[in-house]
Design a protein around this motif. Structure first.
Motif: not given
Lengths: 657, 134, 176
Positions: C11, C14-15, C17-22, C24-26, C28
């Protein structure tokens, strides 16, 4: 003033949520009766405030109060009243309010249907649900207030997204949310059980009907969503592996594992740890879905506005609830004693294996959904993971599950005899393969391998299910009396498993044998397709309340007899200037004929797409059967009255120990 | 919650602000194999404008242009690899809904089966262990 | 206890990862054309249909290729920034007029000013496909050898022009 009242009642609800979570949880720990007794009345009060807030938003939509920014963005004076009503949950802020309302509906149900449970346990369950509610109310008040005003007040609203102007979207989100959010009850029961110093298996029995009910709603919600996509998007697809669909599918997979595992814990006192973990996991995935849909971390067809603070906030909630409960789990799980023993060849083994397979299936969907994110975070490029990937990977993962399911239902609890099992299996296997291959050879000309795999899987499930029924009645003298004694939950299992096989048939045949054509047509033209004749009889201009449309009227004939008349529209919703297709569908038990009107090609011709979709209805029929199966299980006498429950708990514990 | 709000609405306000009606002329092929090849390819390629639709489903003008390109290539007897290569050269791996097996997708393709094997083995070990301790 | 910590570990992974993901501009999508030769083209110019412009014209000096269209609302936002840029700096700016009507494009330039040395007229968007265009406006920086060094998707604002585009051009000009 009225919108401010709505805002204010939300704040009051938040205050109630704080009281609801703090006092009862503390009270249960220090054995303070007064604190614990607060749980029920405060939860009801919170429900009351949320309901007022919700109805104020509904009312404001109905009277077109465009001074509220959310309404100005999602409604319009031309919008019919029923869509103004459903527009309440048409976008982020309002759907979040619906989320909280539904959480409160579940909580209030717990306050009424928990009389036979120990007071400290109920206090903990309601307390945890209060915490969840507080988290989401904070989220709403800080980042997504549905009552926010705008100035200057626009004369008219920007209209509801035309895709949502449909009956399916009035009912789909509430049902889906009932499922999603319903897992919060199973979650709260699990947390309450973990907080309990002497954890036994009684919580599993209390949790079962709630979990089943949530699972039923989720099953129906997903099926409704798929049916809606099928007729509304105009190209006849029913499942796209879109991140948002995956977000609802993952809790379903775990929820399905959970209802089976709960049954085993309840009946046999086994898998306690595992059931607790699945309970946490199911709700964690509901929250994860909320995050994926609302944070903008993944591109989806879903248009929920993306605001980074929202993403951070939900991630925070996710961290607190899921992280916290997993820490609790890590501390408590090692102290939980294993339940009854069982041999390798037993129903327990197959139940556990299937439970694991559901988890693997969920992890596969999760991996595919977030893999682009992983790659991008590691700076390894930008890739897409779509339907071709999921179809390629998901089917092989699910195949052993089908095999184990069949084996599980005909194997005895605790231990079985391999030789006897093989004897039972002999005829089952031969008949499954024989019937399956015969059906495929007789009815299908192409894609025979894939089709036969699906048909054989479905036959295997249904034949083993019927066989288990036969085994139950085999040695009974009076079959009818025996049938009446068999508990409802058993019939529920039969029906749900049959529903699953009906679903598999639908998916297999639709995926492999649907055909379509794309043609140019003008009035009077006839097209021969899939042994039907399609005659474009008329093109009519129509004007609706907030759209203009061209309707194509097509007579469908087979051997010169009229089968049906299809009507498909191309609409232009005037406010957003957005085109929409209304498909014309003739639904049937063994096939759908589906027509969607394309674009005008010149002054008199239009492009038209025709689809022949065999057995597509079976997908939704199967889902409905699964849901009815779940309902039968809830209606089992086992969960009836408090007294009976206590008695049977004692009996159960004796059996286990 | 609800599912697909077709992305024709979201293409961020500045991209393709023009609401254009695509030319929806039906395409015809001389042989059925080419027709199958064409429609299968459309399912495999992701539209760059309406990013959650395949080329088969998308109404975006760019999707129409790319369909035309693919139609031409299929007609001139190019095979799937050549056609997908043409697209990848211009738009990157992003356009492929079925990610190619590479170093960076190894985990994606084999991960599920790896998890399957590990999870089932753990399950069997746990079951055997509980038979053992009496 | 270790094995009971496994769910928590997954868990947390994954969290993160999501912090990174936030961040990035999906939407682009990096272009695979970076550091590749700019695709050849040979198109009529927007102003004079009988004259042609080729990719070779852009070589020899660092140049900008801006993909635009009169139907594109965001281009209208970007246009004044391009006008300013050519006024203030010595840059070579070419246009690729993408899937547009010639007459409307000409009116557009007449009304809003023409910052381009020349605009190529890509009526069917064929060159656009070669350049992997998916969201107009897009801007390419092409070096002296005709290699694409940078791609900007969406309208450029003043800050981006001063902090990303111009420094990049200056650096490239210093290359031999």
């Amino acid at each position: 003033m009225i919108p401010e009242l709505g805002h204010f009642t939300l704040i009051l609800a938040l205050a109630m949520a704080f009281i609801q979570s703090s006092f009862p949880l503390v009270g249960a720990t220090i054995a303070n009766q007064t604190f614990m007794a607060l749980a029920r009345p405060v939860a009801r009060l919170q429900f009351f405030f949320v309901v007022i807030s919700f109805f104020i938003l509904v009312y404001s939509f109905l009277i077109n109060d465009f001074s509220i920014s959310y309404i100005a963005n999602n409604s319009n004076t031309l919008l019919p009243w029923y869509y103004r009503f459903s527009a309440v949950w048409g976008a982020h802020e309002g759907s979040l309010l619906l989320w909280v309302l539904i959480l409160n509906i579940w909580t209030i149900a717990v306050t009424y249907f928990s009389r036979g449970l120990p007071e400290y346990f109920v206090a903990r369950v309601i307390g945890v649900m209060g915490l969840i509610s507080a988290g989401f109310l904070l989220f709403m008040l800080f980042t997504s207030n549905p009552f926010e005003r705008i100035f200057p007040i626009p004369l008219d609203g920007a209209d509801l997204n035309p895709l949502l102007q449909d009956i399916g979207l009035i009912i789909h989100p509430p049902i889906l949310y009932m499922g999603y959010v319903g897992f919060s009850v199973a979650f709260s029961f699990a947390i309450a059980a973990l907080l309990d110093s002497n954890l036994d298996t009684t919580w599993a029995r209390w949790s079962r009907p709630w979990t089943l009910l949530a699972w039923i709603f989720l099953t129906l919600g997903i099926a409704l969503g798929s049916w809606w996509a099928y007729y509304e998007l105009g190209w006849g697809g029913w499942w796209f592996w879109d991140p948002v669909e995956n977000a609802s599918f993952m809790p379903w997979l775990i929820g399905t594992a959970l209802i089976h595992s709960l049954a085993a814990t309840d009946k046999r006192g086994i898998f306690k740890n595992w059931t607790l973990l699945l309970s946490i996991c199911a709700f964690a995935l509901s929250l994860l879905g909320t995050f994926l849909v609302r944070s903008g971390v993944i591109t989806s067809v879903h248009a929920f506005a993306t605001d980074p603070t929202r993403g951070i906030f939900i991630l925070l909630l996710l961290g607190v609830f899921v992280g916290g409960s997993l820490v609790l789990y890590a501390f408590r799980a090692p102290t939980i004693k294993a339940g009854g023993k069982f041999k390798l060849l037993s129903r327990e083994t197959f139940l556990l294996l299937n439970s694991i397979l559901f988890l693997v299936a969920m992890l596969t969907v999760l991996l595919g959904t977030i893999y682009p994110l992983i790659i991008e975070a590691l700076n390894l490029g930008k890739i897409s993971v779509g339907a071709p990937y999921f179809n390629a990977v998901f089917v092989p993962i699910m195949s052993p599950l089908v095999v184990f399911l069949g084996l599980g239902v005909i194997t005895k609890w605790k231990q079985d005899n391999l030789f006897q099992l093989l004897i039972k299996l002999r005829y089952l296997l031969i008949s499954t393969l024989f019937i399956g291959i015969t059906i495929v050879l007789v009815f299908f000309e192409n894609h025979q391998l894939k089709t036969s795999m699906g048909i054989i899987a479905a036959l295997w499930i249904s034949l083993t299910t019927f066989y288990s029924f036969y085994l139950r009645l085999q040695n009974k003298k009076n079959k009818l009396a025996a049938m009446l004694i068999i508990p409802r939950s058993y019939y529920g299992m039969l029906l749900a498993h049959l529903g699953f096989s009906v679903c598999i048939v639908g998916i297999t045949i639709t995926s492999n044998h649907s055909v379509d054509i794309h043609e140019r047509m003008k009035i009077g033209d006839t097209i021969e397709f899939s042994n039907y004749q399609f005659n474009l009889r008329d093109l009519k201009e129509i004007s609706g309340p907030n759209y203009k449309a061209t309707e194509a009227i097509v007579d469908v004939k087979k051997n010169e007899t009229l089968i049906t008349t299809l009507r498909s529209q191309k609409r232009i919703y005037t406010v957003r200037d957005m085109p929409m297709t209304e498909a014309g569908i003739d639904a049937g038990f063994t096939r759908d004929i589906y027509m969607s009107l394309g674009e005008p090609l010149d002054t008199e011709s239009w492009s038209v797409r025709l689809y022949h979709k065999p057995f597509v209805r079976w997908i939704w029929l199967g889902s409905i059967l699964m849901a009815i199966g779940g309902l039968l299980a809830i209606l089992d006498k086992r969960y009836r009255t408090a007294k009976q429950r206590k008695k049977s708990i004692i009996v159960n514990n004796e059996v286990v120990s | 919650m609800n599912k697909r709000f077709m992305s024709i609405l979201i293409p961020i306000l500045f991209f393709y602000a023009q609401n254009c009606f695509t030319n929806d002329e039906p395409v015809k092929f001389k042989n059925i194999l080419q027709e199958e090849q064409y429609y299968n390819l459309l399912e495999e390629v992701r539209c760059l404008v309406c990013q959650n639709q395949s080329l088969a489903d998308s109404n975006a003008p760019l999707a129409q242009d790319l369909r035309n390109e693919i139609y031409e290539m299929v007609n001139s007897k190019k095979n799937n690899n050549e056609i997908l290569d043409f697209l990848v050269k211009r738009y990157g791996d992003f356009v492929l809904y079925r990610p190619p097996l590479k170093k960076n997708t190894w985990l994606l393709w084999f991960g599920p089966f790896l998890i399957l094997i590990i999870a089932i083995s753990i399950g069997i070990i746990v079951i055997k262990k509980q038979i053992g301790d009496k | 206890m270790i094995r009971y910590l496994l769910p928590l570990t997954i868990f947390l992974g994954i969290t993160v990862l999501f912090i990174y993901g936030l961040q990035n501009d999906p939407r682009y999508i990096p272009s695979p054309l970076i550091n590749q030769s700019a695709p050849e083209f040979n198109l009529p110019t927007l102003h004079e249909p009988e004259l042609n412009i080729k990719m070779d014209t852009l070589k020899g000096k660092v140049s900008l290729l801006n993909v635009w269209a009169s139907w594109c609302a965001a281009c209208r936002i970007e246009h004044p920034i391009l006008n300013n840029a050519v006024r203030n700096y010595d840059i070579k700016l070419y246009g690729l007029n993408y899937k547009d009507s010639r007459s409307e494009a000409l009116i557009w330039l007449k009304d809003l000013g023409n910052p381009y040395i020349e605009s190529a007229y890509d009526k069917d968007g064929v060159v656009g496909i070669d350049y992997g265009v998916y969201g107009v406006p897009e801007t390419f920086i092409i070096d002296k050898q005709g290699i694409i060094r940078y791609k900007h998707i969406g309208p450029i604002n003043n800050e981006q022009f001063d902090n990303i585009i111009m420094p990049m051009i200056r650096n490239l000009e210093e290359e031999k």
